[in-house]
Design a protein around this motif. Structure first.
Motif, PDB file in Angstrom:
ATOM      1  N   UNK A  20       6.900 -14.333   4.187  1.00  0.00           N
ATOM      2  CA  UNK A  20       6.446 -14.145   5.564  1.00  0.00           C
ATOM      3  C   UNK A  20       7.301 -13.104   6.289  1.00  0.00           C
ATOM      4  N   UNK A  21       8.611 -13.159   6.086  1.00  0.00           N
ATOM      5  CA  UNK A  21       9.502 -12.188   6.736  1.00  0.00           C
ATOM      6  C   UNK A  21       9.174 -10.770   6.271  1.00  0.00           C
ATOM      7  N   UNK A  22       8.921 -10.615   4.974  1.00  0.00           N
ATOM      8  CA  UNK A  22       8.580  -9.298   4.427  1.00  0.00           C
ATOM      9  C   UNK A  22       7.273  -8.780   5.031  1.00  0.00           C
ATOM     10  N   UNK A  23       6.278  -9.643   5.109  1.00  0.00           N
ATOM     11  CA  UNK A  23       4.981  -9.219   5.635  1.00  0.00           C
ATOM     12  C   UNK A  23       5.008  -9.067   7.151  1.00  0.00           C
ATOM     13  N   UNK A  24       5.878  -9.793   7.820  1.00  0.00           N
ATOM     14  CA  UNK A  24       6.037  -9.604   9.259  1.00  0.00           C
ATOM     15  C   UNK A  24       6.578  -8.207   9.537  1.00  0.00           C
ATOM     16  N   UNK A  25       7.496  -7.780   8.714  1.00  0.00           N
ATOM     17  CA  UNK A  25       8.139  -6.478   8.912  1.00  0.00           C
ATOM     18  C   UNK A  25       7.296  -5.320   8.377  1.00  0.00           C
ATOM     19  N   UNK A  26       6.639  -5.522   7.236  1.00  0.00           N
ATOM     20  CA  UNK A  26       5.963  -4.413   6.550  1.00  0.00           C
ATOM     21  C   UNK A  26       4.469  -4.623   6.339  1.00  0.00           C
ATOM     22  N   UNK A  27       3.873  -5.626   6.978  1.00  0.00           N
ATOM     23  CA  UNK A  27       2.462  -5.936   6.755  1.00  0.00           C
ATOM     24  C   UNK A  27       1.528  -4.781   7.076  1.00  0.00           C
ATOM     25  N   UNK A  28       1.735  -4.123   8.204  1.00  0.00           N
ATOM     26  CA  UNK A  28       0.872  -2.990   8.575  1.00  0.00           C
ATOM     27  C   UNK A  28       1.000  -1.854   7.581  1.00  0.00           C
ATOM     28  N   UNK A  29       2.230  -1.567   7.173  1.00  0.00           N
ATOM     29  CA  UNK A  29       2.457  -0.487   6.204  1.00  0.00           C
ATOM     30  C   UNK A  29       1.832  -0.831   4.860  1.00  0.00           C
ATOM     31  N   UNK A  30       1.900  -2.104   4.455  1.00  0.00           N
ATOM     32  CA  UNK A  30       1.279  -2.522   3.196  1.00  0.00           C
ATOM     33  C   UNK A  30      -0.238  -2.383   3.272  1.00  0.00           C
ATOM     34  N   UNK A  31      -0.821  -2.720   4.415  1.00  0.00           N
ATOM     35  CA  UNK A  31      -2.275  -2.534   4.602  1.00  0.00           C
ATOM     36  C   UNK A  31      -2.637  -1.062   4.470  1.00  0.00           C
ATOM     37  N   UNK A  32      -1.872  -0.220   5.134  1.00  0.00           N
ATOM     38  CA  UNK A  32      -2.142   1.220   5.081  1.00  0.00           C
ATOM     39  C   UNK A  32      -1.989   1.762   3.670  1.00  0.00           C
ATOM     40  N   UNK A  33      -0.950   1.324   2.960  1.00  0.00           N
ATOM     41  CA  UNK A  33      -0.705   1.811   1.602  1.00  0.00           C
ATOM     42  C   UNK A  33      -1.832   1.376   0.658  1.00  0.00           C
ATOM     43  N   UNK A  34      -2.217   0.099   0.740  1.00  0.00           N
ATOM     44  CA  UNK A  34      -3.304  -0.390  -0.120  1.00  0.00           C
ATOM     45  C   UNK A  34      -4.606   0.320   0.224  1.00  0.00           C
ATOM     46  N   UNK A  35      -4.815   0.606   1.514  1.00  0.00           N
ATOM     47  CA  UNK A  35      -6.005   1.344   1.929  1.00  0.00           C
ATOM     48  C   UNK A  35      -5.997   2.771   1.434  1.00  0.00           C
ATOM     49  N   UNK A  36      -4.831   3.372   1.394  1.00  0.00           N
ATOM     50  CA  UNK A  36      -4.703   4.737   0.880  1.00  0.00           C
ATOM     51  C   UNK A  36      -5.092   4.801  -0.593  1.00  0.00           C
ATOM     52  N   UNK A  38      -6.838   2.226  -2.438  1.00  0.00           N
ATOM     53  CA  UNK A  38      -8.106   1.595  -2.830  1.00  0.00           C
ATOM     54  C   UNK A  38      -9.097   1.463  -1.675  1.00  0.00           C
ATOM     55  N   UNK A  39      -8.909   2.226  -0.632  1.00  0.00           N
ATOM     56  CA  UNK A  39      -9.858   2.230   0.474  1.00  0.00           C
ATOM     57  C   UNK A  39      -9.932   0.895   1.198  1.00  0.00           C
ATOM     58  N   UNK A  40     -11.117   0.585   1.696  1.00  0.00           N
ATOM     59  CA  UNK A  40     -11.319  -0.649   2.453  1.00  0.00           C
ATOM     60  C   UNK A  40     -11.039  -1.895   1.619  1.00  0.00           C
ATOM     61  N   UNK A  41     -11.305  -1.835   0.324  1.00  0.00           N
ATOM     62  CA  UNK A  41     -11.044  -2.987  -0.548  1.00  0.00           C
ATOM     63  C   UNK A  41      -9.547  -3.282  -0.616  1.00  0.00           C
ATOM     64  N   UNK A  90     -10.077   6.269  -6.352  1.00  0.00           N
ATOM     65  CA  UNK A  90      -8.705   6.450  -5.909  1.00  0.00           C
ATOM     66  C   UNK A  90      -8.498   7.875  -5.433  1.00  0.00           C
ATOM     67  N   UNK A  91      -7.789   7.984  -4.353  1.00  0.00           N
ATOM     68  CA  UNK A  91      -7.477   9.285  -3.784  1.00  0.00           C
ATOM     69  C   UNK A  91      -6.353   9.907  -4.613  1.00  0.00           C
ATOM     70  N   UNK A  92      -6.485  11.209  -4.881  1.00  0.00           N
ATOM     71  CA  UNK A  92      -5.403  11.883  -5.574  1.00  0.00           C
ATOM     72  C   UNK A  92      -4.298  12.122  -4.566  1.00  0.00           C
TER      73      UNK A  92
END
Length: 137
Positions: A20-36, A38-41, A90-92
């Motif tokens: 929870x602490x990790x996702x509290x701090x980096x959750x938005x960045x993890x969403x952005x990275x996964x979106x970069x 694999x897109x919306x999925x 996947x985006x190059x």
């Protein structure tokens, strides 16, 4: 913007608290990275994981598996199962871009978290093995 995890609650599960602490701090960045990658999925995958973490009383096997799958996605390690992303979408990524540097840092942090969870398992197992010996004495 993601909602913050409640920080005033105490959890008996140290592993869940660490995640929870990790996702509290980096959750938005993890969403952005996964979106970069694999897109919306990818974004949806992280949002579902965050939702599970909010509702969890302990870190269960399924959530651990999703953490490993997320690490594999961020590592660009194709996963051979039902969650395998379509590699053609996947985006190059330019290896010299700031996004790739941030992606690498997030991936390393997630790996460190997985190691920490494993170490907490080892400590709990060692304690459980030591308890019967103490009771016998």
């Amino acid at each position: 913007m993601l909602r913050k995890f409640p920080t005033k609650t105490l959890s008996a599960d140290l592993q869940l608290a660490a995640v929870r602490a990790q996702f509290d701090k980096h959750g938005s960045a993890l969403c952005n990275a996964a979106g970069l990658i694999d897109g919306d999925a990818g974004t949806a995958r992280v949002l579902r994981l965050i939702s599970r973490l909010r509702e969890a009383a302990r870190l269960d096997w399924a959530t651990r598996r999703r953490l490993v799958d997320l690490h594999r996605l961020l590592s660009l390690d194709p996963v051979i199962d039902e969650f395998e992303p379509d590699l053609s979408s996947w985006v190059f990524l330019d290896p010299a871009s700031p996004e790739v540097e941030e992606l690498c840092l997030l991936t390393d942090r997630l790996y460190d978290l997985l190691v920490e969870i494993g170490e907490l398992d080892d400590e709990r197992d060692a304690l459980a093995l030591a308890l019967p010996v103490q009771d016998a004495a």
